[in-house]
Scaffold this active site. Structure first.
Site, PDB file in Angstrom:
ATOM      1  NE  ARG A  26      -3.163  -2.987   0.515  1.00 15.85           N
ATOM      2  CZ  ARG A  26      -3.734  -3.703  -0.437  1.00 15.85           C
ATOM      3  NH1 ARG A  26      -3.713  -3.301  -1.697  1.00 15.85           N
ATOM      4  NH2 ARG A  26      -4.312  -4.843  -0.162  1.00 15.85           N
ATOM      5  CD  GLU A  50      -6.300  -8.534   5.983  1.00 11.93           C
ATOM      6  OE1 GLU A  50      -5.163  -8.057   5.868  1.00 11.93           O
ATOM      7  OE2 GLU A  50      -7.336  -7.999   5.567  1.00 11.93           O
ATOM      8  NE  ARG A 103     -13.066  -6.762   7.505  1.00  9.58           N
ATOM      9  CZ  ARG A 103     -12.260  -6.534   6.496  1.00  9.58           C
ATOM     10  NH1 ARG A 103     -12.459  -7.149   5.344  1.00  9.58           N
ATOM     11  NH2 ARG A 103     -11.247  -5.712   6.607  1.00  9.58           N
ATOM     12  CG  ASP A 107      -8.913  -2.553   6.074  1.00  3.39           C
ATOM     13  OD1 ASP A 107      -8.098  -1.802   6.645  1.00  3.39           O
ATOM     14  OD2 ASP A 107      -8.580  -3.390   5.205  1.00  3.39           O
ATOM     15  CD  GLU A 143      -5.515  -0.687   1.867  1.00  5.53           C
ATOM     16  OE1 GLU A 143      -5.027  -0.468   2.992  1.00  5.53           O
ATOM     17  OE2 GLU A 143      -5.897  -1.808   1.490  1.00  5.53           O
TER      18      GLU A 143
HETATM   19  C1  GCU Z   1      -5.783  -3.936   4.688  1.00  6.43           C
HETATM   20  C2  GCU Z   1      -4.789  -3.880   3.592  1.00  6.43           C
HETATM   21  C3  GCU Z   1      -3.725  -4.901   3.751  1.00  6.43           C
HETATM   22  C4  GCU Z   1      -3.149  -4.813   5.146  1.00  6.43           C
HETATM   23  C5  GCU Z   1      -4.221  -4.890   6.176  1.00  6.43           C
HETATM   24  C6  GCU Z   1      -3.709  -4.684   7.585  1.00  6.43           C
HETATM   25  O1  GCU Z   1      -6.561  -5.091   4.581  1.00  6.43           O
HETATM   26  O2  GCU Z   1      -5.430  -4.034   2.358  1.00  6.43           O
HETATM   27  O3  GCU Z   1      -2.748  -4.661   2.795  1.00  6.43           O
HETATM   28  O4  GCU Z   1      -2.241  -5.789   5.341  1.00  6.43           O
HETATM   29  O5  GCU Z   1      -5.161  -3.902   5.926  1.00  6.43           O
HETATM   30  O6  GCU Z   1      -4.007  -3.642   8.145  1.00  6.43           O
HETATM   31  O7  GCU Z   1      -3.020  -5.527   8.104  1.00  6.43           O
END
Ligand code: GCU
Length: 690
Positions: free
Chosen positions: A169, A294, A344, A373, A401
């Site tokens: 990002r 994630e 979420r 987010d 972002e």
């Molecule tokens: C968002 C972002 C990711 C990042 C994530 C985070 O989802 O798109 O690139 O890693 O935030 O805050 O960890």
């Protein structure tokens, strides 16, 4: 690569009154030496004043000791002395990072509660020289004193830089910390530290939370000597170096079969590792961890909770005085879009609220401003209203972002101000209004010392640091706001314009309204009413209404032929229950729900009448037309600065504003078309929508 000094690019300020020619400073102390150098440089470049430095301690003490009477400026335009002093007793609030600037009979005294305070006081004086000649006169003549202490203990940047030089990002070029899997320490690193110190940032994480490949190895012998050098350099500017940590390091580096936080082997691995790292890098502030998020590994894999995971690391680092900053961005990213019960937005609270009071003292939970987010508009994360016995940091994203990727102008300080000012109603007994997010993350409400604010950084190795020259206002603004949450978005914007481009009224009159309206404009032509997410998947730039609609990420708008929005009331996902009253009731009820968040909390028919007397669908059309037009107007207005800015700066900003105006039209047409086709309801004003 050549680069600008951003807001530290001093230019002569006309009519400045800085009647000093001697600087008394104990330059035997490294921090004082740095502060002295900064002041000498600024005085020369801003006021054409040469400050001769006297560093003899006895002489300084004698001169300072002689006259302690405040405000007694000698008559006439005397040339005098500036004194640098570290003396917590002179400050009304004993704070190592606080400062006082005042005129005494002997001259102008910059007094720090500690070394940090002296540095911040020095940069404050420089900022006043750059941006407010009138205030400077008042200070120099003894009519005004300035005293400040930072509002937040931790004021931190999070860089998402990878060791290969790329930036997750990142919208301003490549990393200036890493190239080809090596750390880079050069003149730019020092200027980066100067920029941070000048706005009061005191901590920085240099590598990506999404630890990939070689970044895991930052805590190995290969990198430690360079990290030690970097940490030392930063610390001379009172900045603590932090690193992102990989929870799976015991497996990846230690050859263990597990990273279960309750396993003795794992605990031993971390203790040994922390001993090794701190032996080499004693100035290290600690680590930032993205766990069970994630796809990142974490305690859930072993049936442990996040307190167990974080505390295990905290215990290993405690003997070295380090912190573990643990992110709350934990949610199910493998959702089924047909499942309308899983929300979420609820996840952060559901995962962390039951653990309140269980985290070690040196663990800080880092909580994104909203529950999703970094969308252009979200409600404030309910975790701030709930947790009471846990250290908390607010995480915002300066990297744009979802807010135009530093191609579009979007000054985010007004958004951060709203978040900080949000009343949580966390403490019934709190005197009216004393339980805002700002009260909580500063530690005022619960008496914490380990807390503060973090921003995902928006910098890179572009010549101007931030890609869009005006995105530097977010970089600058984050630091200023984290230090002094009472400042308004307007005050910060004014300071930034003046510090960066000089006290040119026309530049200020053009740029200030641009900055202050930009968030709202961006919101109007992208996703008004709190819906968010209508972006192209993965890179997140540009309109795509269904880009995330049938995906696994839990980011839906549920548009159908009747209406749109997510029902998060008690009859829906029940998310509203995570707020304290009266916020809960306010969001639950469609009549009292703030309209800018309407679609975040409610599924609303297109024919629903808004408070403006417009239907929802008409509001969507109007908002997009208006936003796109305002983006076009910004471009036209900016033309007036053609001969008032350096040509390359003008060109860079102009090119981006043009791109923004064009892309705003694309947003307008795509979104409006989608909703016209979906709803079958025509625009009342008969504008062209296909
Ligand atoms: C968002 C972002 C990711 C990042 C994530 C985070 O989802 O798109 O690139 O890693 O935030 O805050 O960890």
């Amino acid at each position: 690569m050549a680069y600008s000094k951003a807001w530290l690019n001093y230019r002569v300020v006309d009519h400045i009154r800085f009647p000093f020619d001697t600087l008394y400073a104990d330059t035997g102390n490294e921090q004082i030496r740095i502060a002295a150098q900064e002041l000498q440089k600024a005085a020369k470049e801003l006021a054409k004043a040469k400050l001769n430095c006297i560093s003899d301690l006895a002489e300084i003490k004698r001169a300072l000791g002689k006259s302690d009477d405040v405000g007694a400026a000698p008559k006439g335009a005397c040339r005098g002395a500036v004194y640098m002093e570290i003396n917590p007793d002179r400050l009304s609030l004993a704070d190592e990072e606080g400062y006082l600037i005042r005129r005494q009979a002997c001259g102008l005294v910059i007094c720090g509660g500690g070394e940090g305070g002296l540095l911040y006081g020095t940069f404050a004086l420089i900022r006043i020289m750059q941006t407010d000649p009138q205030l400077l006169s008042k200070i120099c003549s003894g009519k005004q004193t300035v005293e400040k202490s930072p509002a937040n203990p931790l004021r931190m940047l999070n860089h998402w830089d990878n060791t290969d030089g790329s930036i997750e990002r990142g919208y301003a070029g490549k990393s200036f910390f890493f190239a080809d899997h090596e750390l880079v320490i050069d003149e730019r690193t020092r200027d980066y530290a100067r920029l941070l110190a000048s706005v009061g940032i005191n901590a920085t994480v240099i590598n990506n939370v999404n630890v990939r490949g070689a970044a895991t190895e930052l805590i190995t012998a290969r990198y430690l000597p360079q990290l030690a050098k970097l940490a030392k350099l930063f610390y001379t500017y009172r900045i603590k170096l932090y690193l992102s940590l990989n929870f799976a390091a015991p497996i990846e580096l230690g050859g263990l079969a597990t990273c279960d936080p309750l396993e003795q082997d794992v605990q031993d691995f971390w203790k040994k590792k922390m001993d090794e790292v701190y032996a080499a890098v004693p100035e290290l502030g600690g680590f930032l961890v993205k766990a069970d998020s994630e796809g990142r590994p974490g305690p859930f894999t072993y049936g442990r909770d996040h307190a167990q995971g974080a505390n295990m690391l905290a215990e290993a680092i405690a003997p070295h005085g380090g912190n573990i900053i643990w992110r709350c961005f934990v949610y199910n990213c493998r959702q089924d879009w047909r499942d309308r019960k899983t929300d979420r937005a609820r996840a952060g609270y559901d995962n962390f609220m039951p653990l309140d009071g269980q985290f070690a003292d040196n663990v800080i939970l880092q909580i994104k401003n909203g529950p999703m987010d970094f969308q252009v508009r979200e409600p404030v994360s309910p975790l701030f209203s709930g947790l009471k016995e846990t250290n908390m940091m607010l995480e915002v994203q300066a990297a744009q972002e979802y807010t135009g990727q530093q191609k579009h102008l979007c000054y985010l300080v007004p958004m951060w101000k709203e978040v900080l000012g949000f009343r949580t109603y966390a403490e019934k007994g709190a005197t009216d209004g004393a339980d805002t997010v700002a009260d909580i993350v500063s530690g005022r409400l619960y008496g914490q010392r380990n807390c503060g604010m973090a921003a995902v950084a928006n910098t890179g190795d572009d010549e101007n640091w931030t890609g869009h020259d005006m995105a530097a206002a977010n970089f600058y603004g984050f630091g200023r706001l984290a230090f002094d949450t009472e400042l308004t978005a307007e005050e910060i914007a004014k300071e930034w314009v003046r510090a960066t481009y000089g006290c040119d009224r026309e530049v200020l009159e053009c740029m200030l309204p641009m900055l202050l309206s930009s968030w709202e404009i961006y919101e109007k032509y992208t996703s008004p009413l709190g819906i968010g997410w209508m972006v192209n998947p993965s890179h997140h730039y540009g309109p795509n209404v269904d880009g995330y609609e049938y995906d696994r990420w839990g980011t839906y708008h549920y548009s159908d032929c009747h209406g749109m929005g997510v029902d998060r009331t008690m009859a829906g996902t029940g998310y509203v229950a995570q707020y304290n009253e009266p916020n809960r009731g306010m969001y639950e009820n469609i009549e009292s729900c703030p309209e800018e968040l309407l679609l975040f909390f409610h599924h609303v028919p297109y024919t629903h009448m808004l408070k403006t007397g417009k239907t929802l669908i008409q509001h969507i059309y109007d908002s997009h037309f208006e936003g796109a037009m305002q983006a076009q107007n910004m471009l036209l207005n900016f033309d007036s600065l053609k001969h008032r800015l350096p040509p390359e700066v003008f060109e860079r900003i102009h090119t981006r504003l043009k791109m923004q105006a064009d892309h705003a039209k694309e947003w307008r047409d795509r979104i409006n078309t989608y909703y016209y086709r979906m709803s079958g309801i025509a625009d009342e004003k008969g504008r062209t929508i296909y």
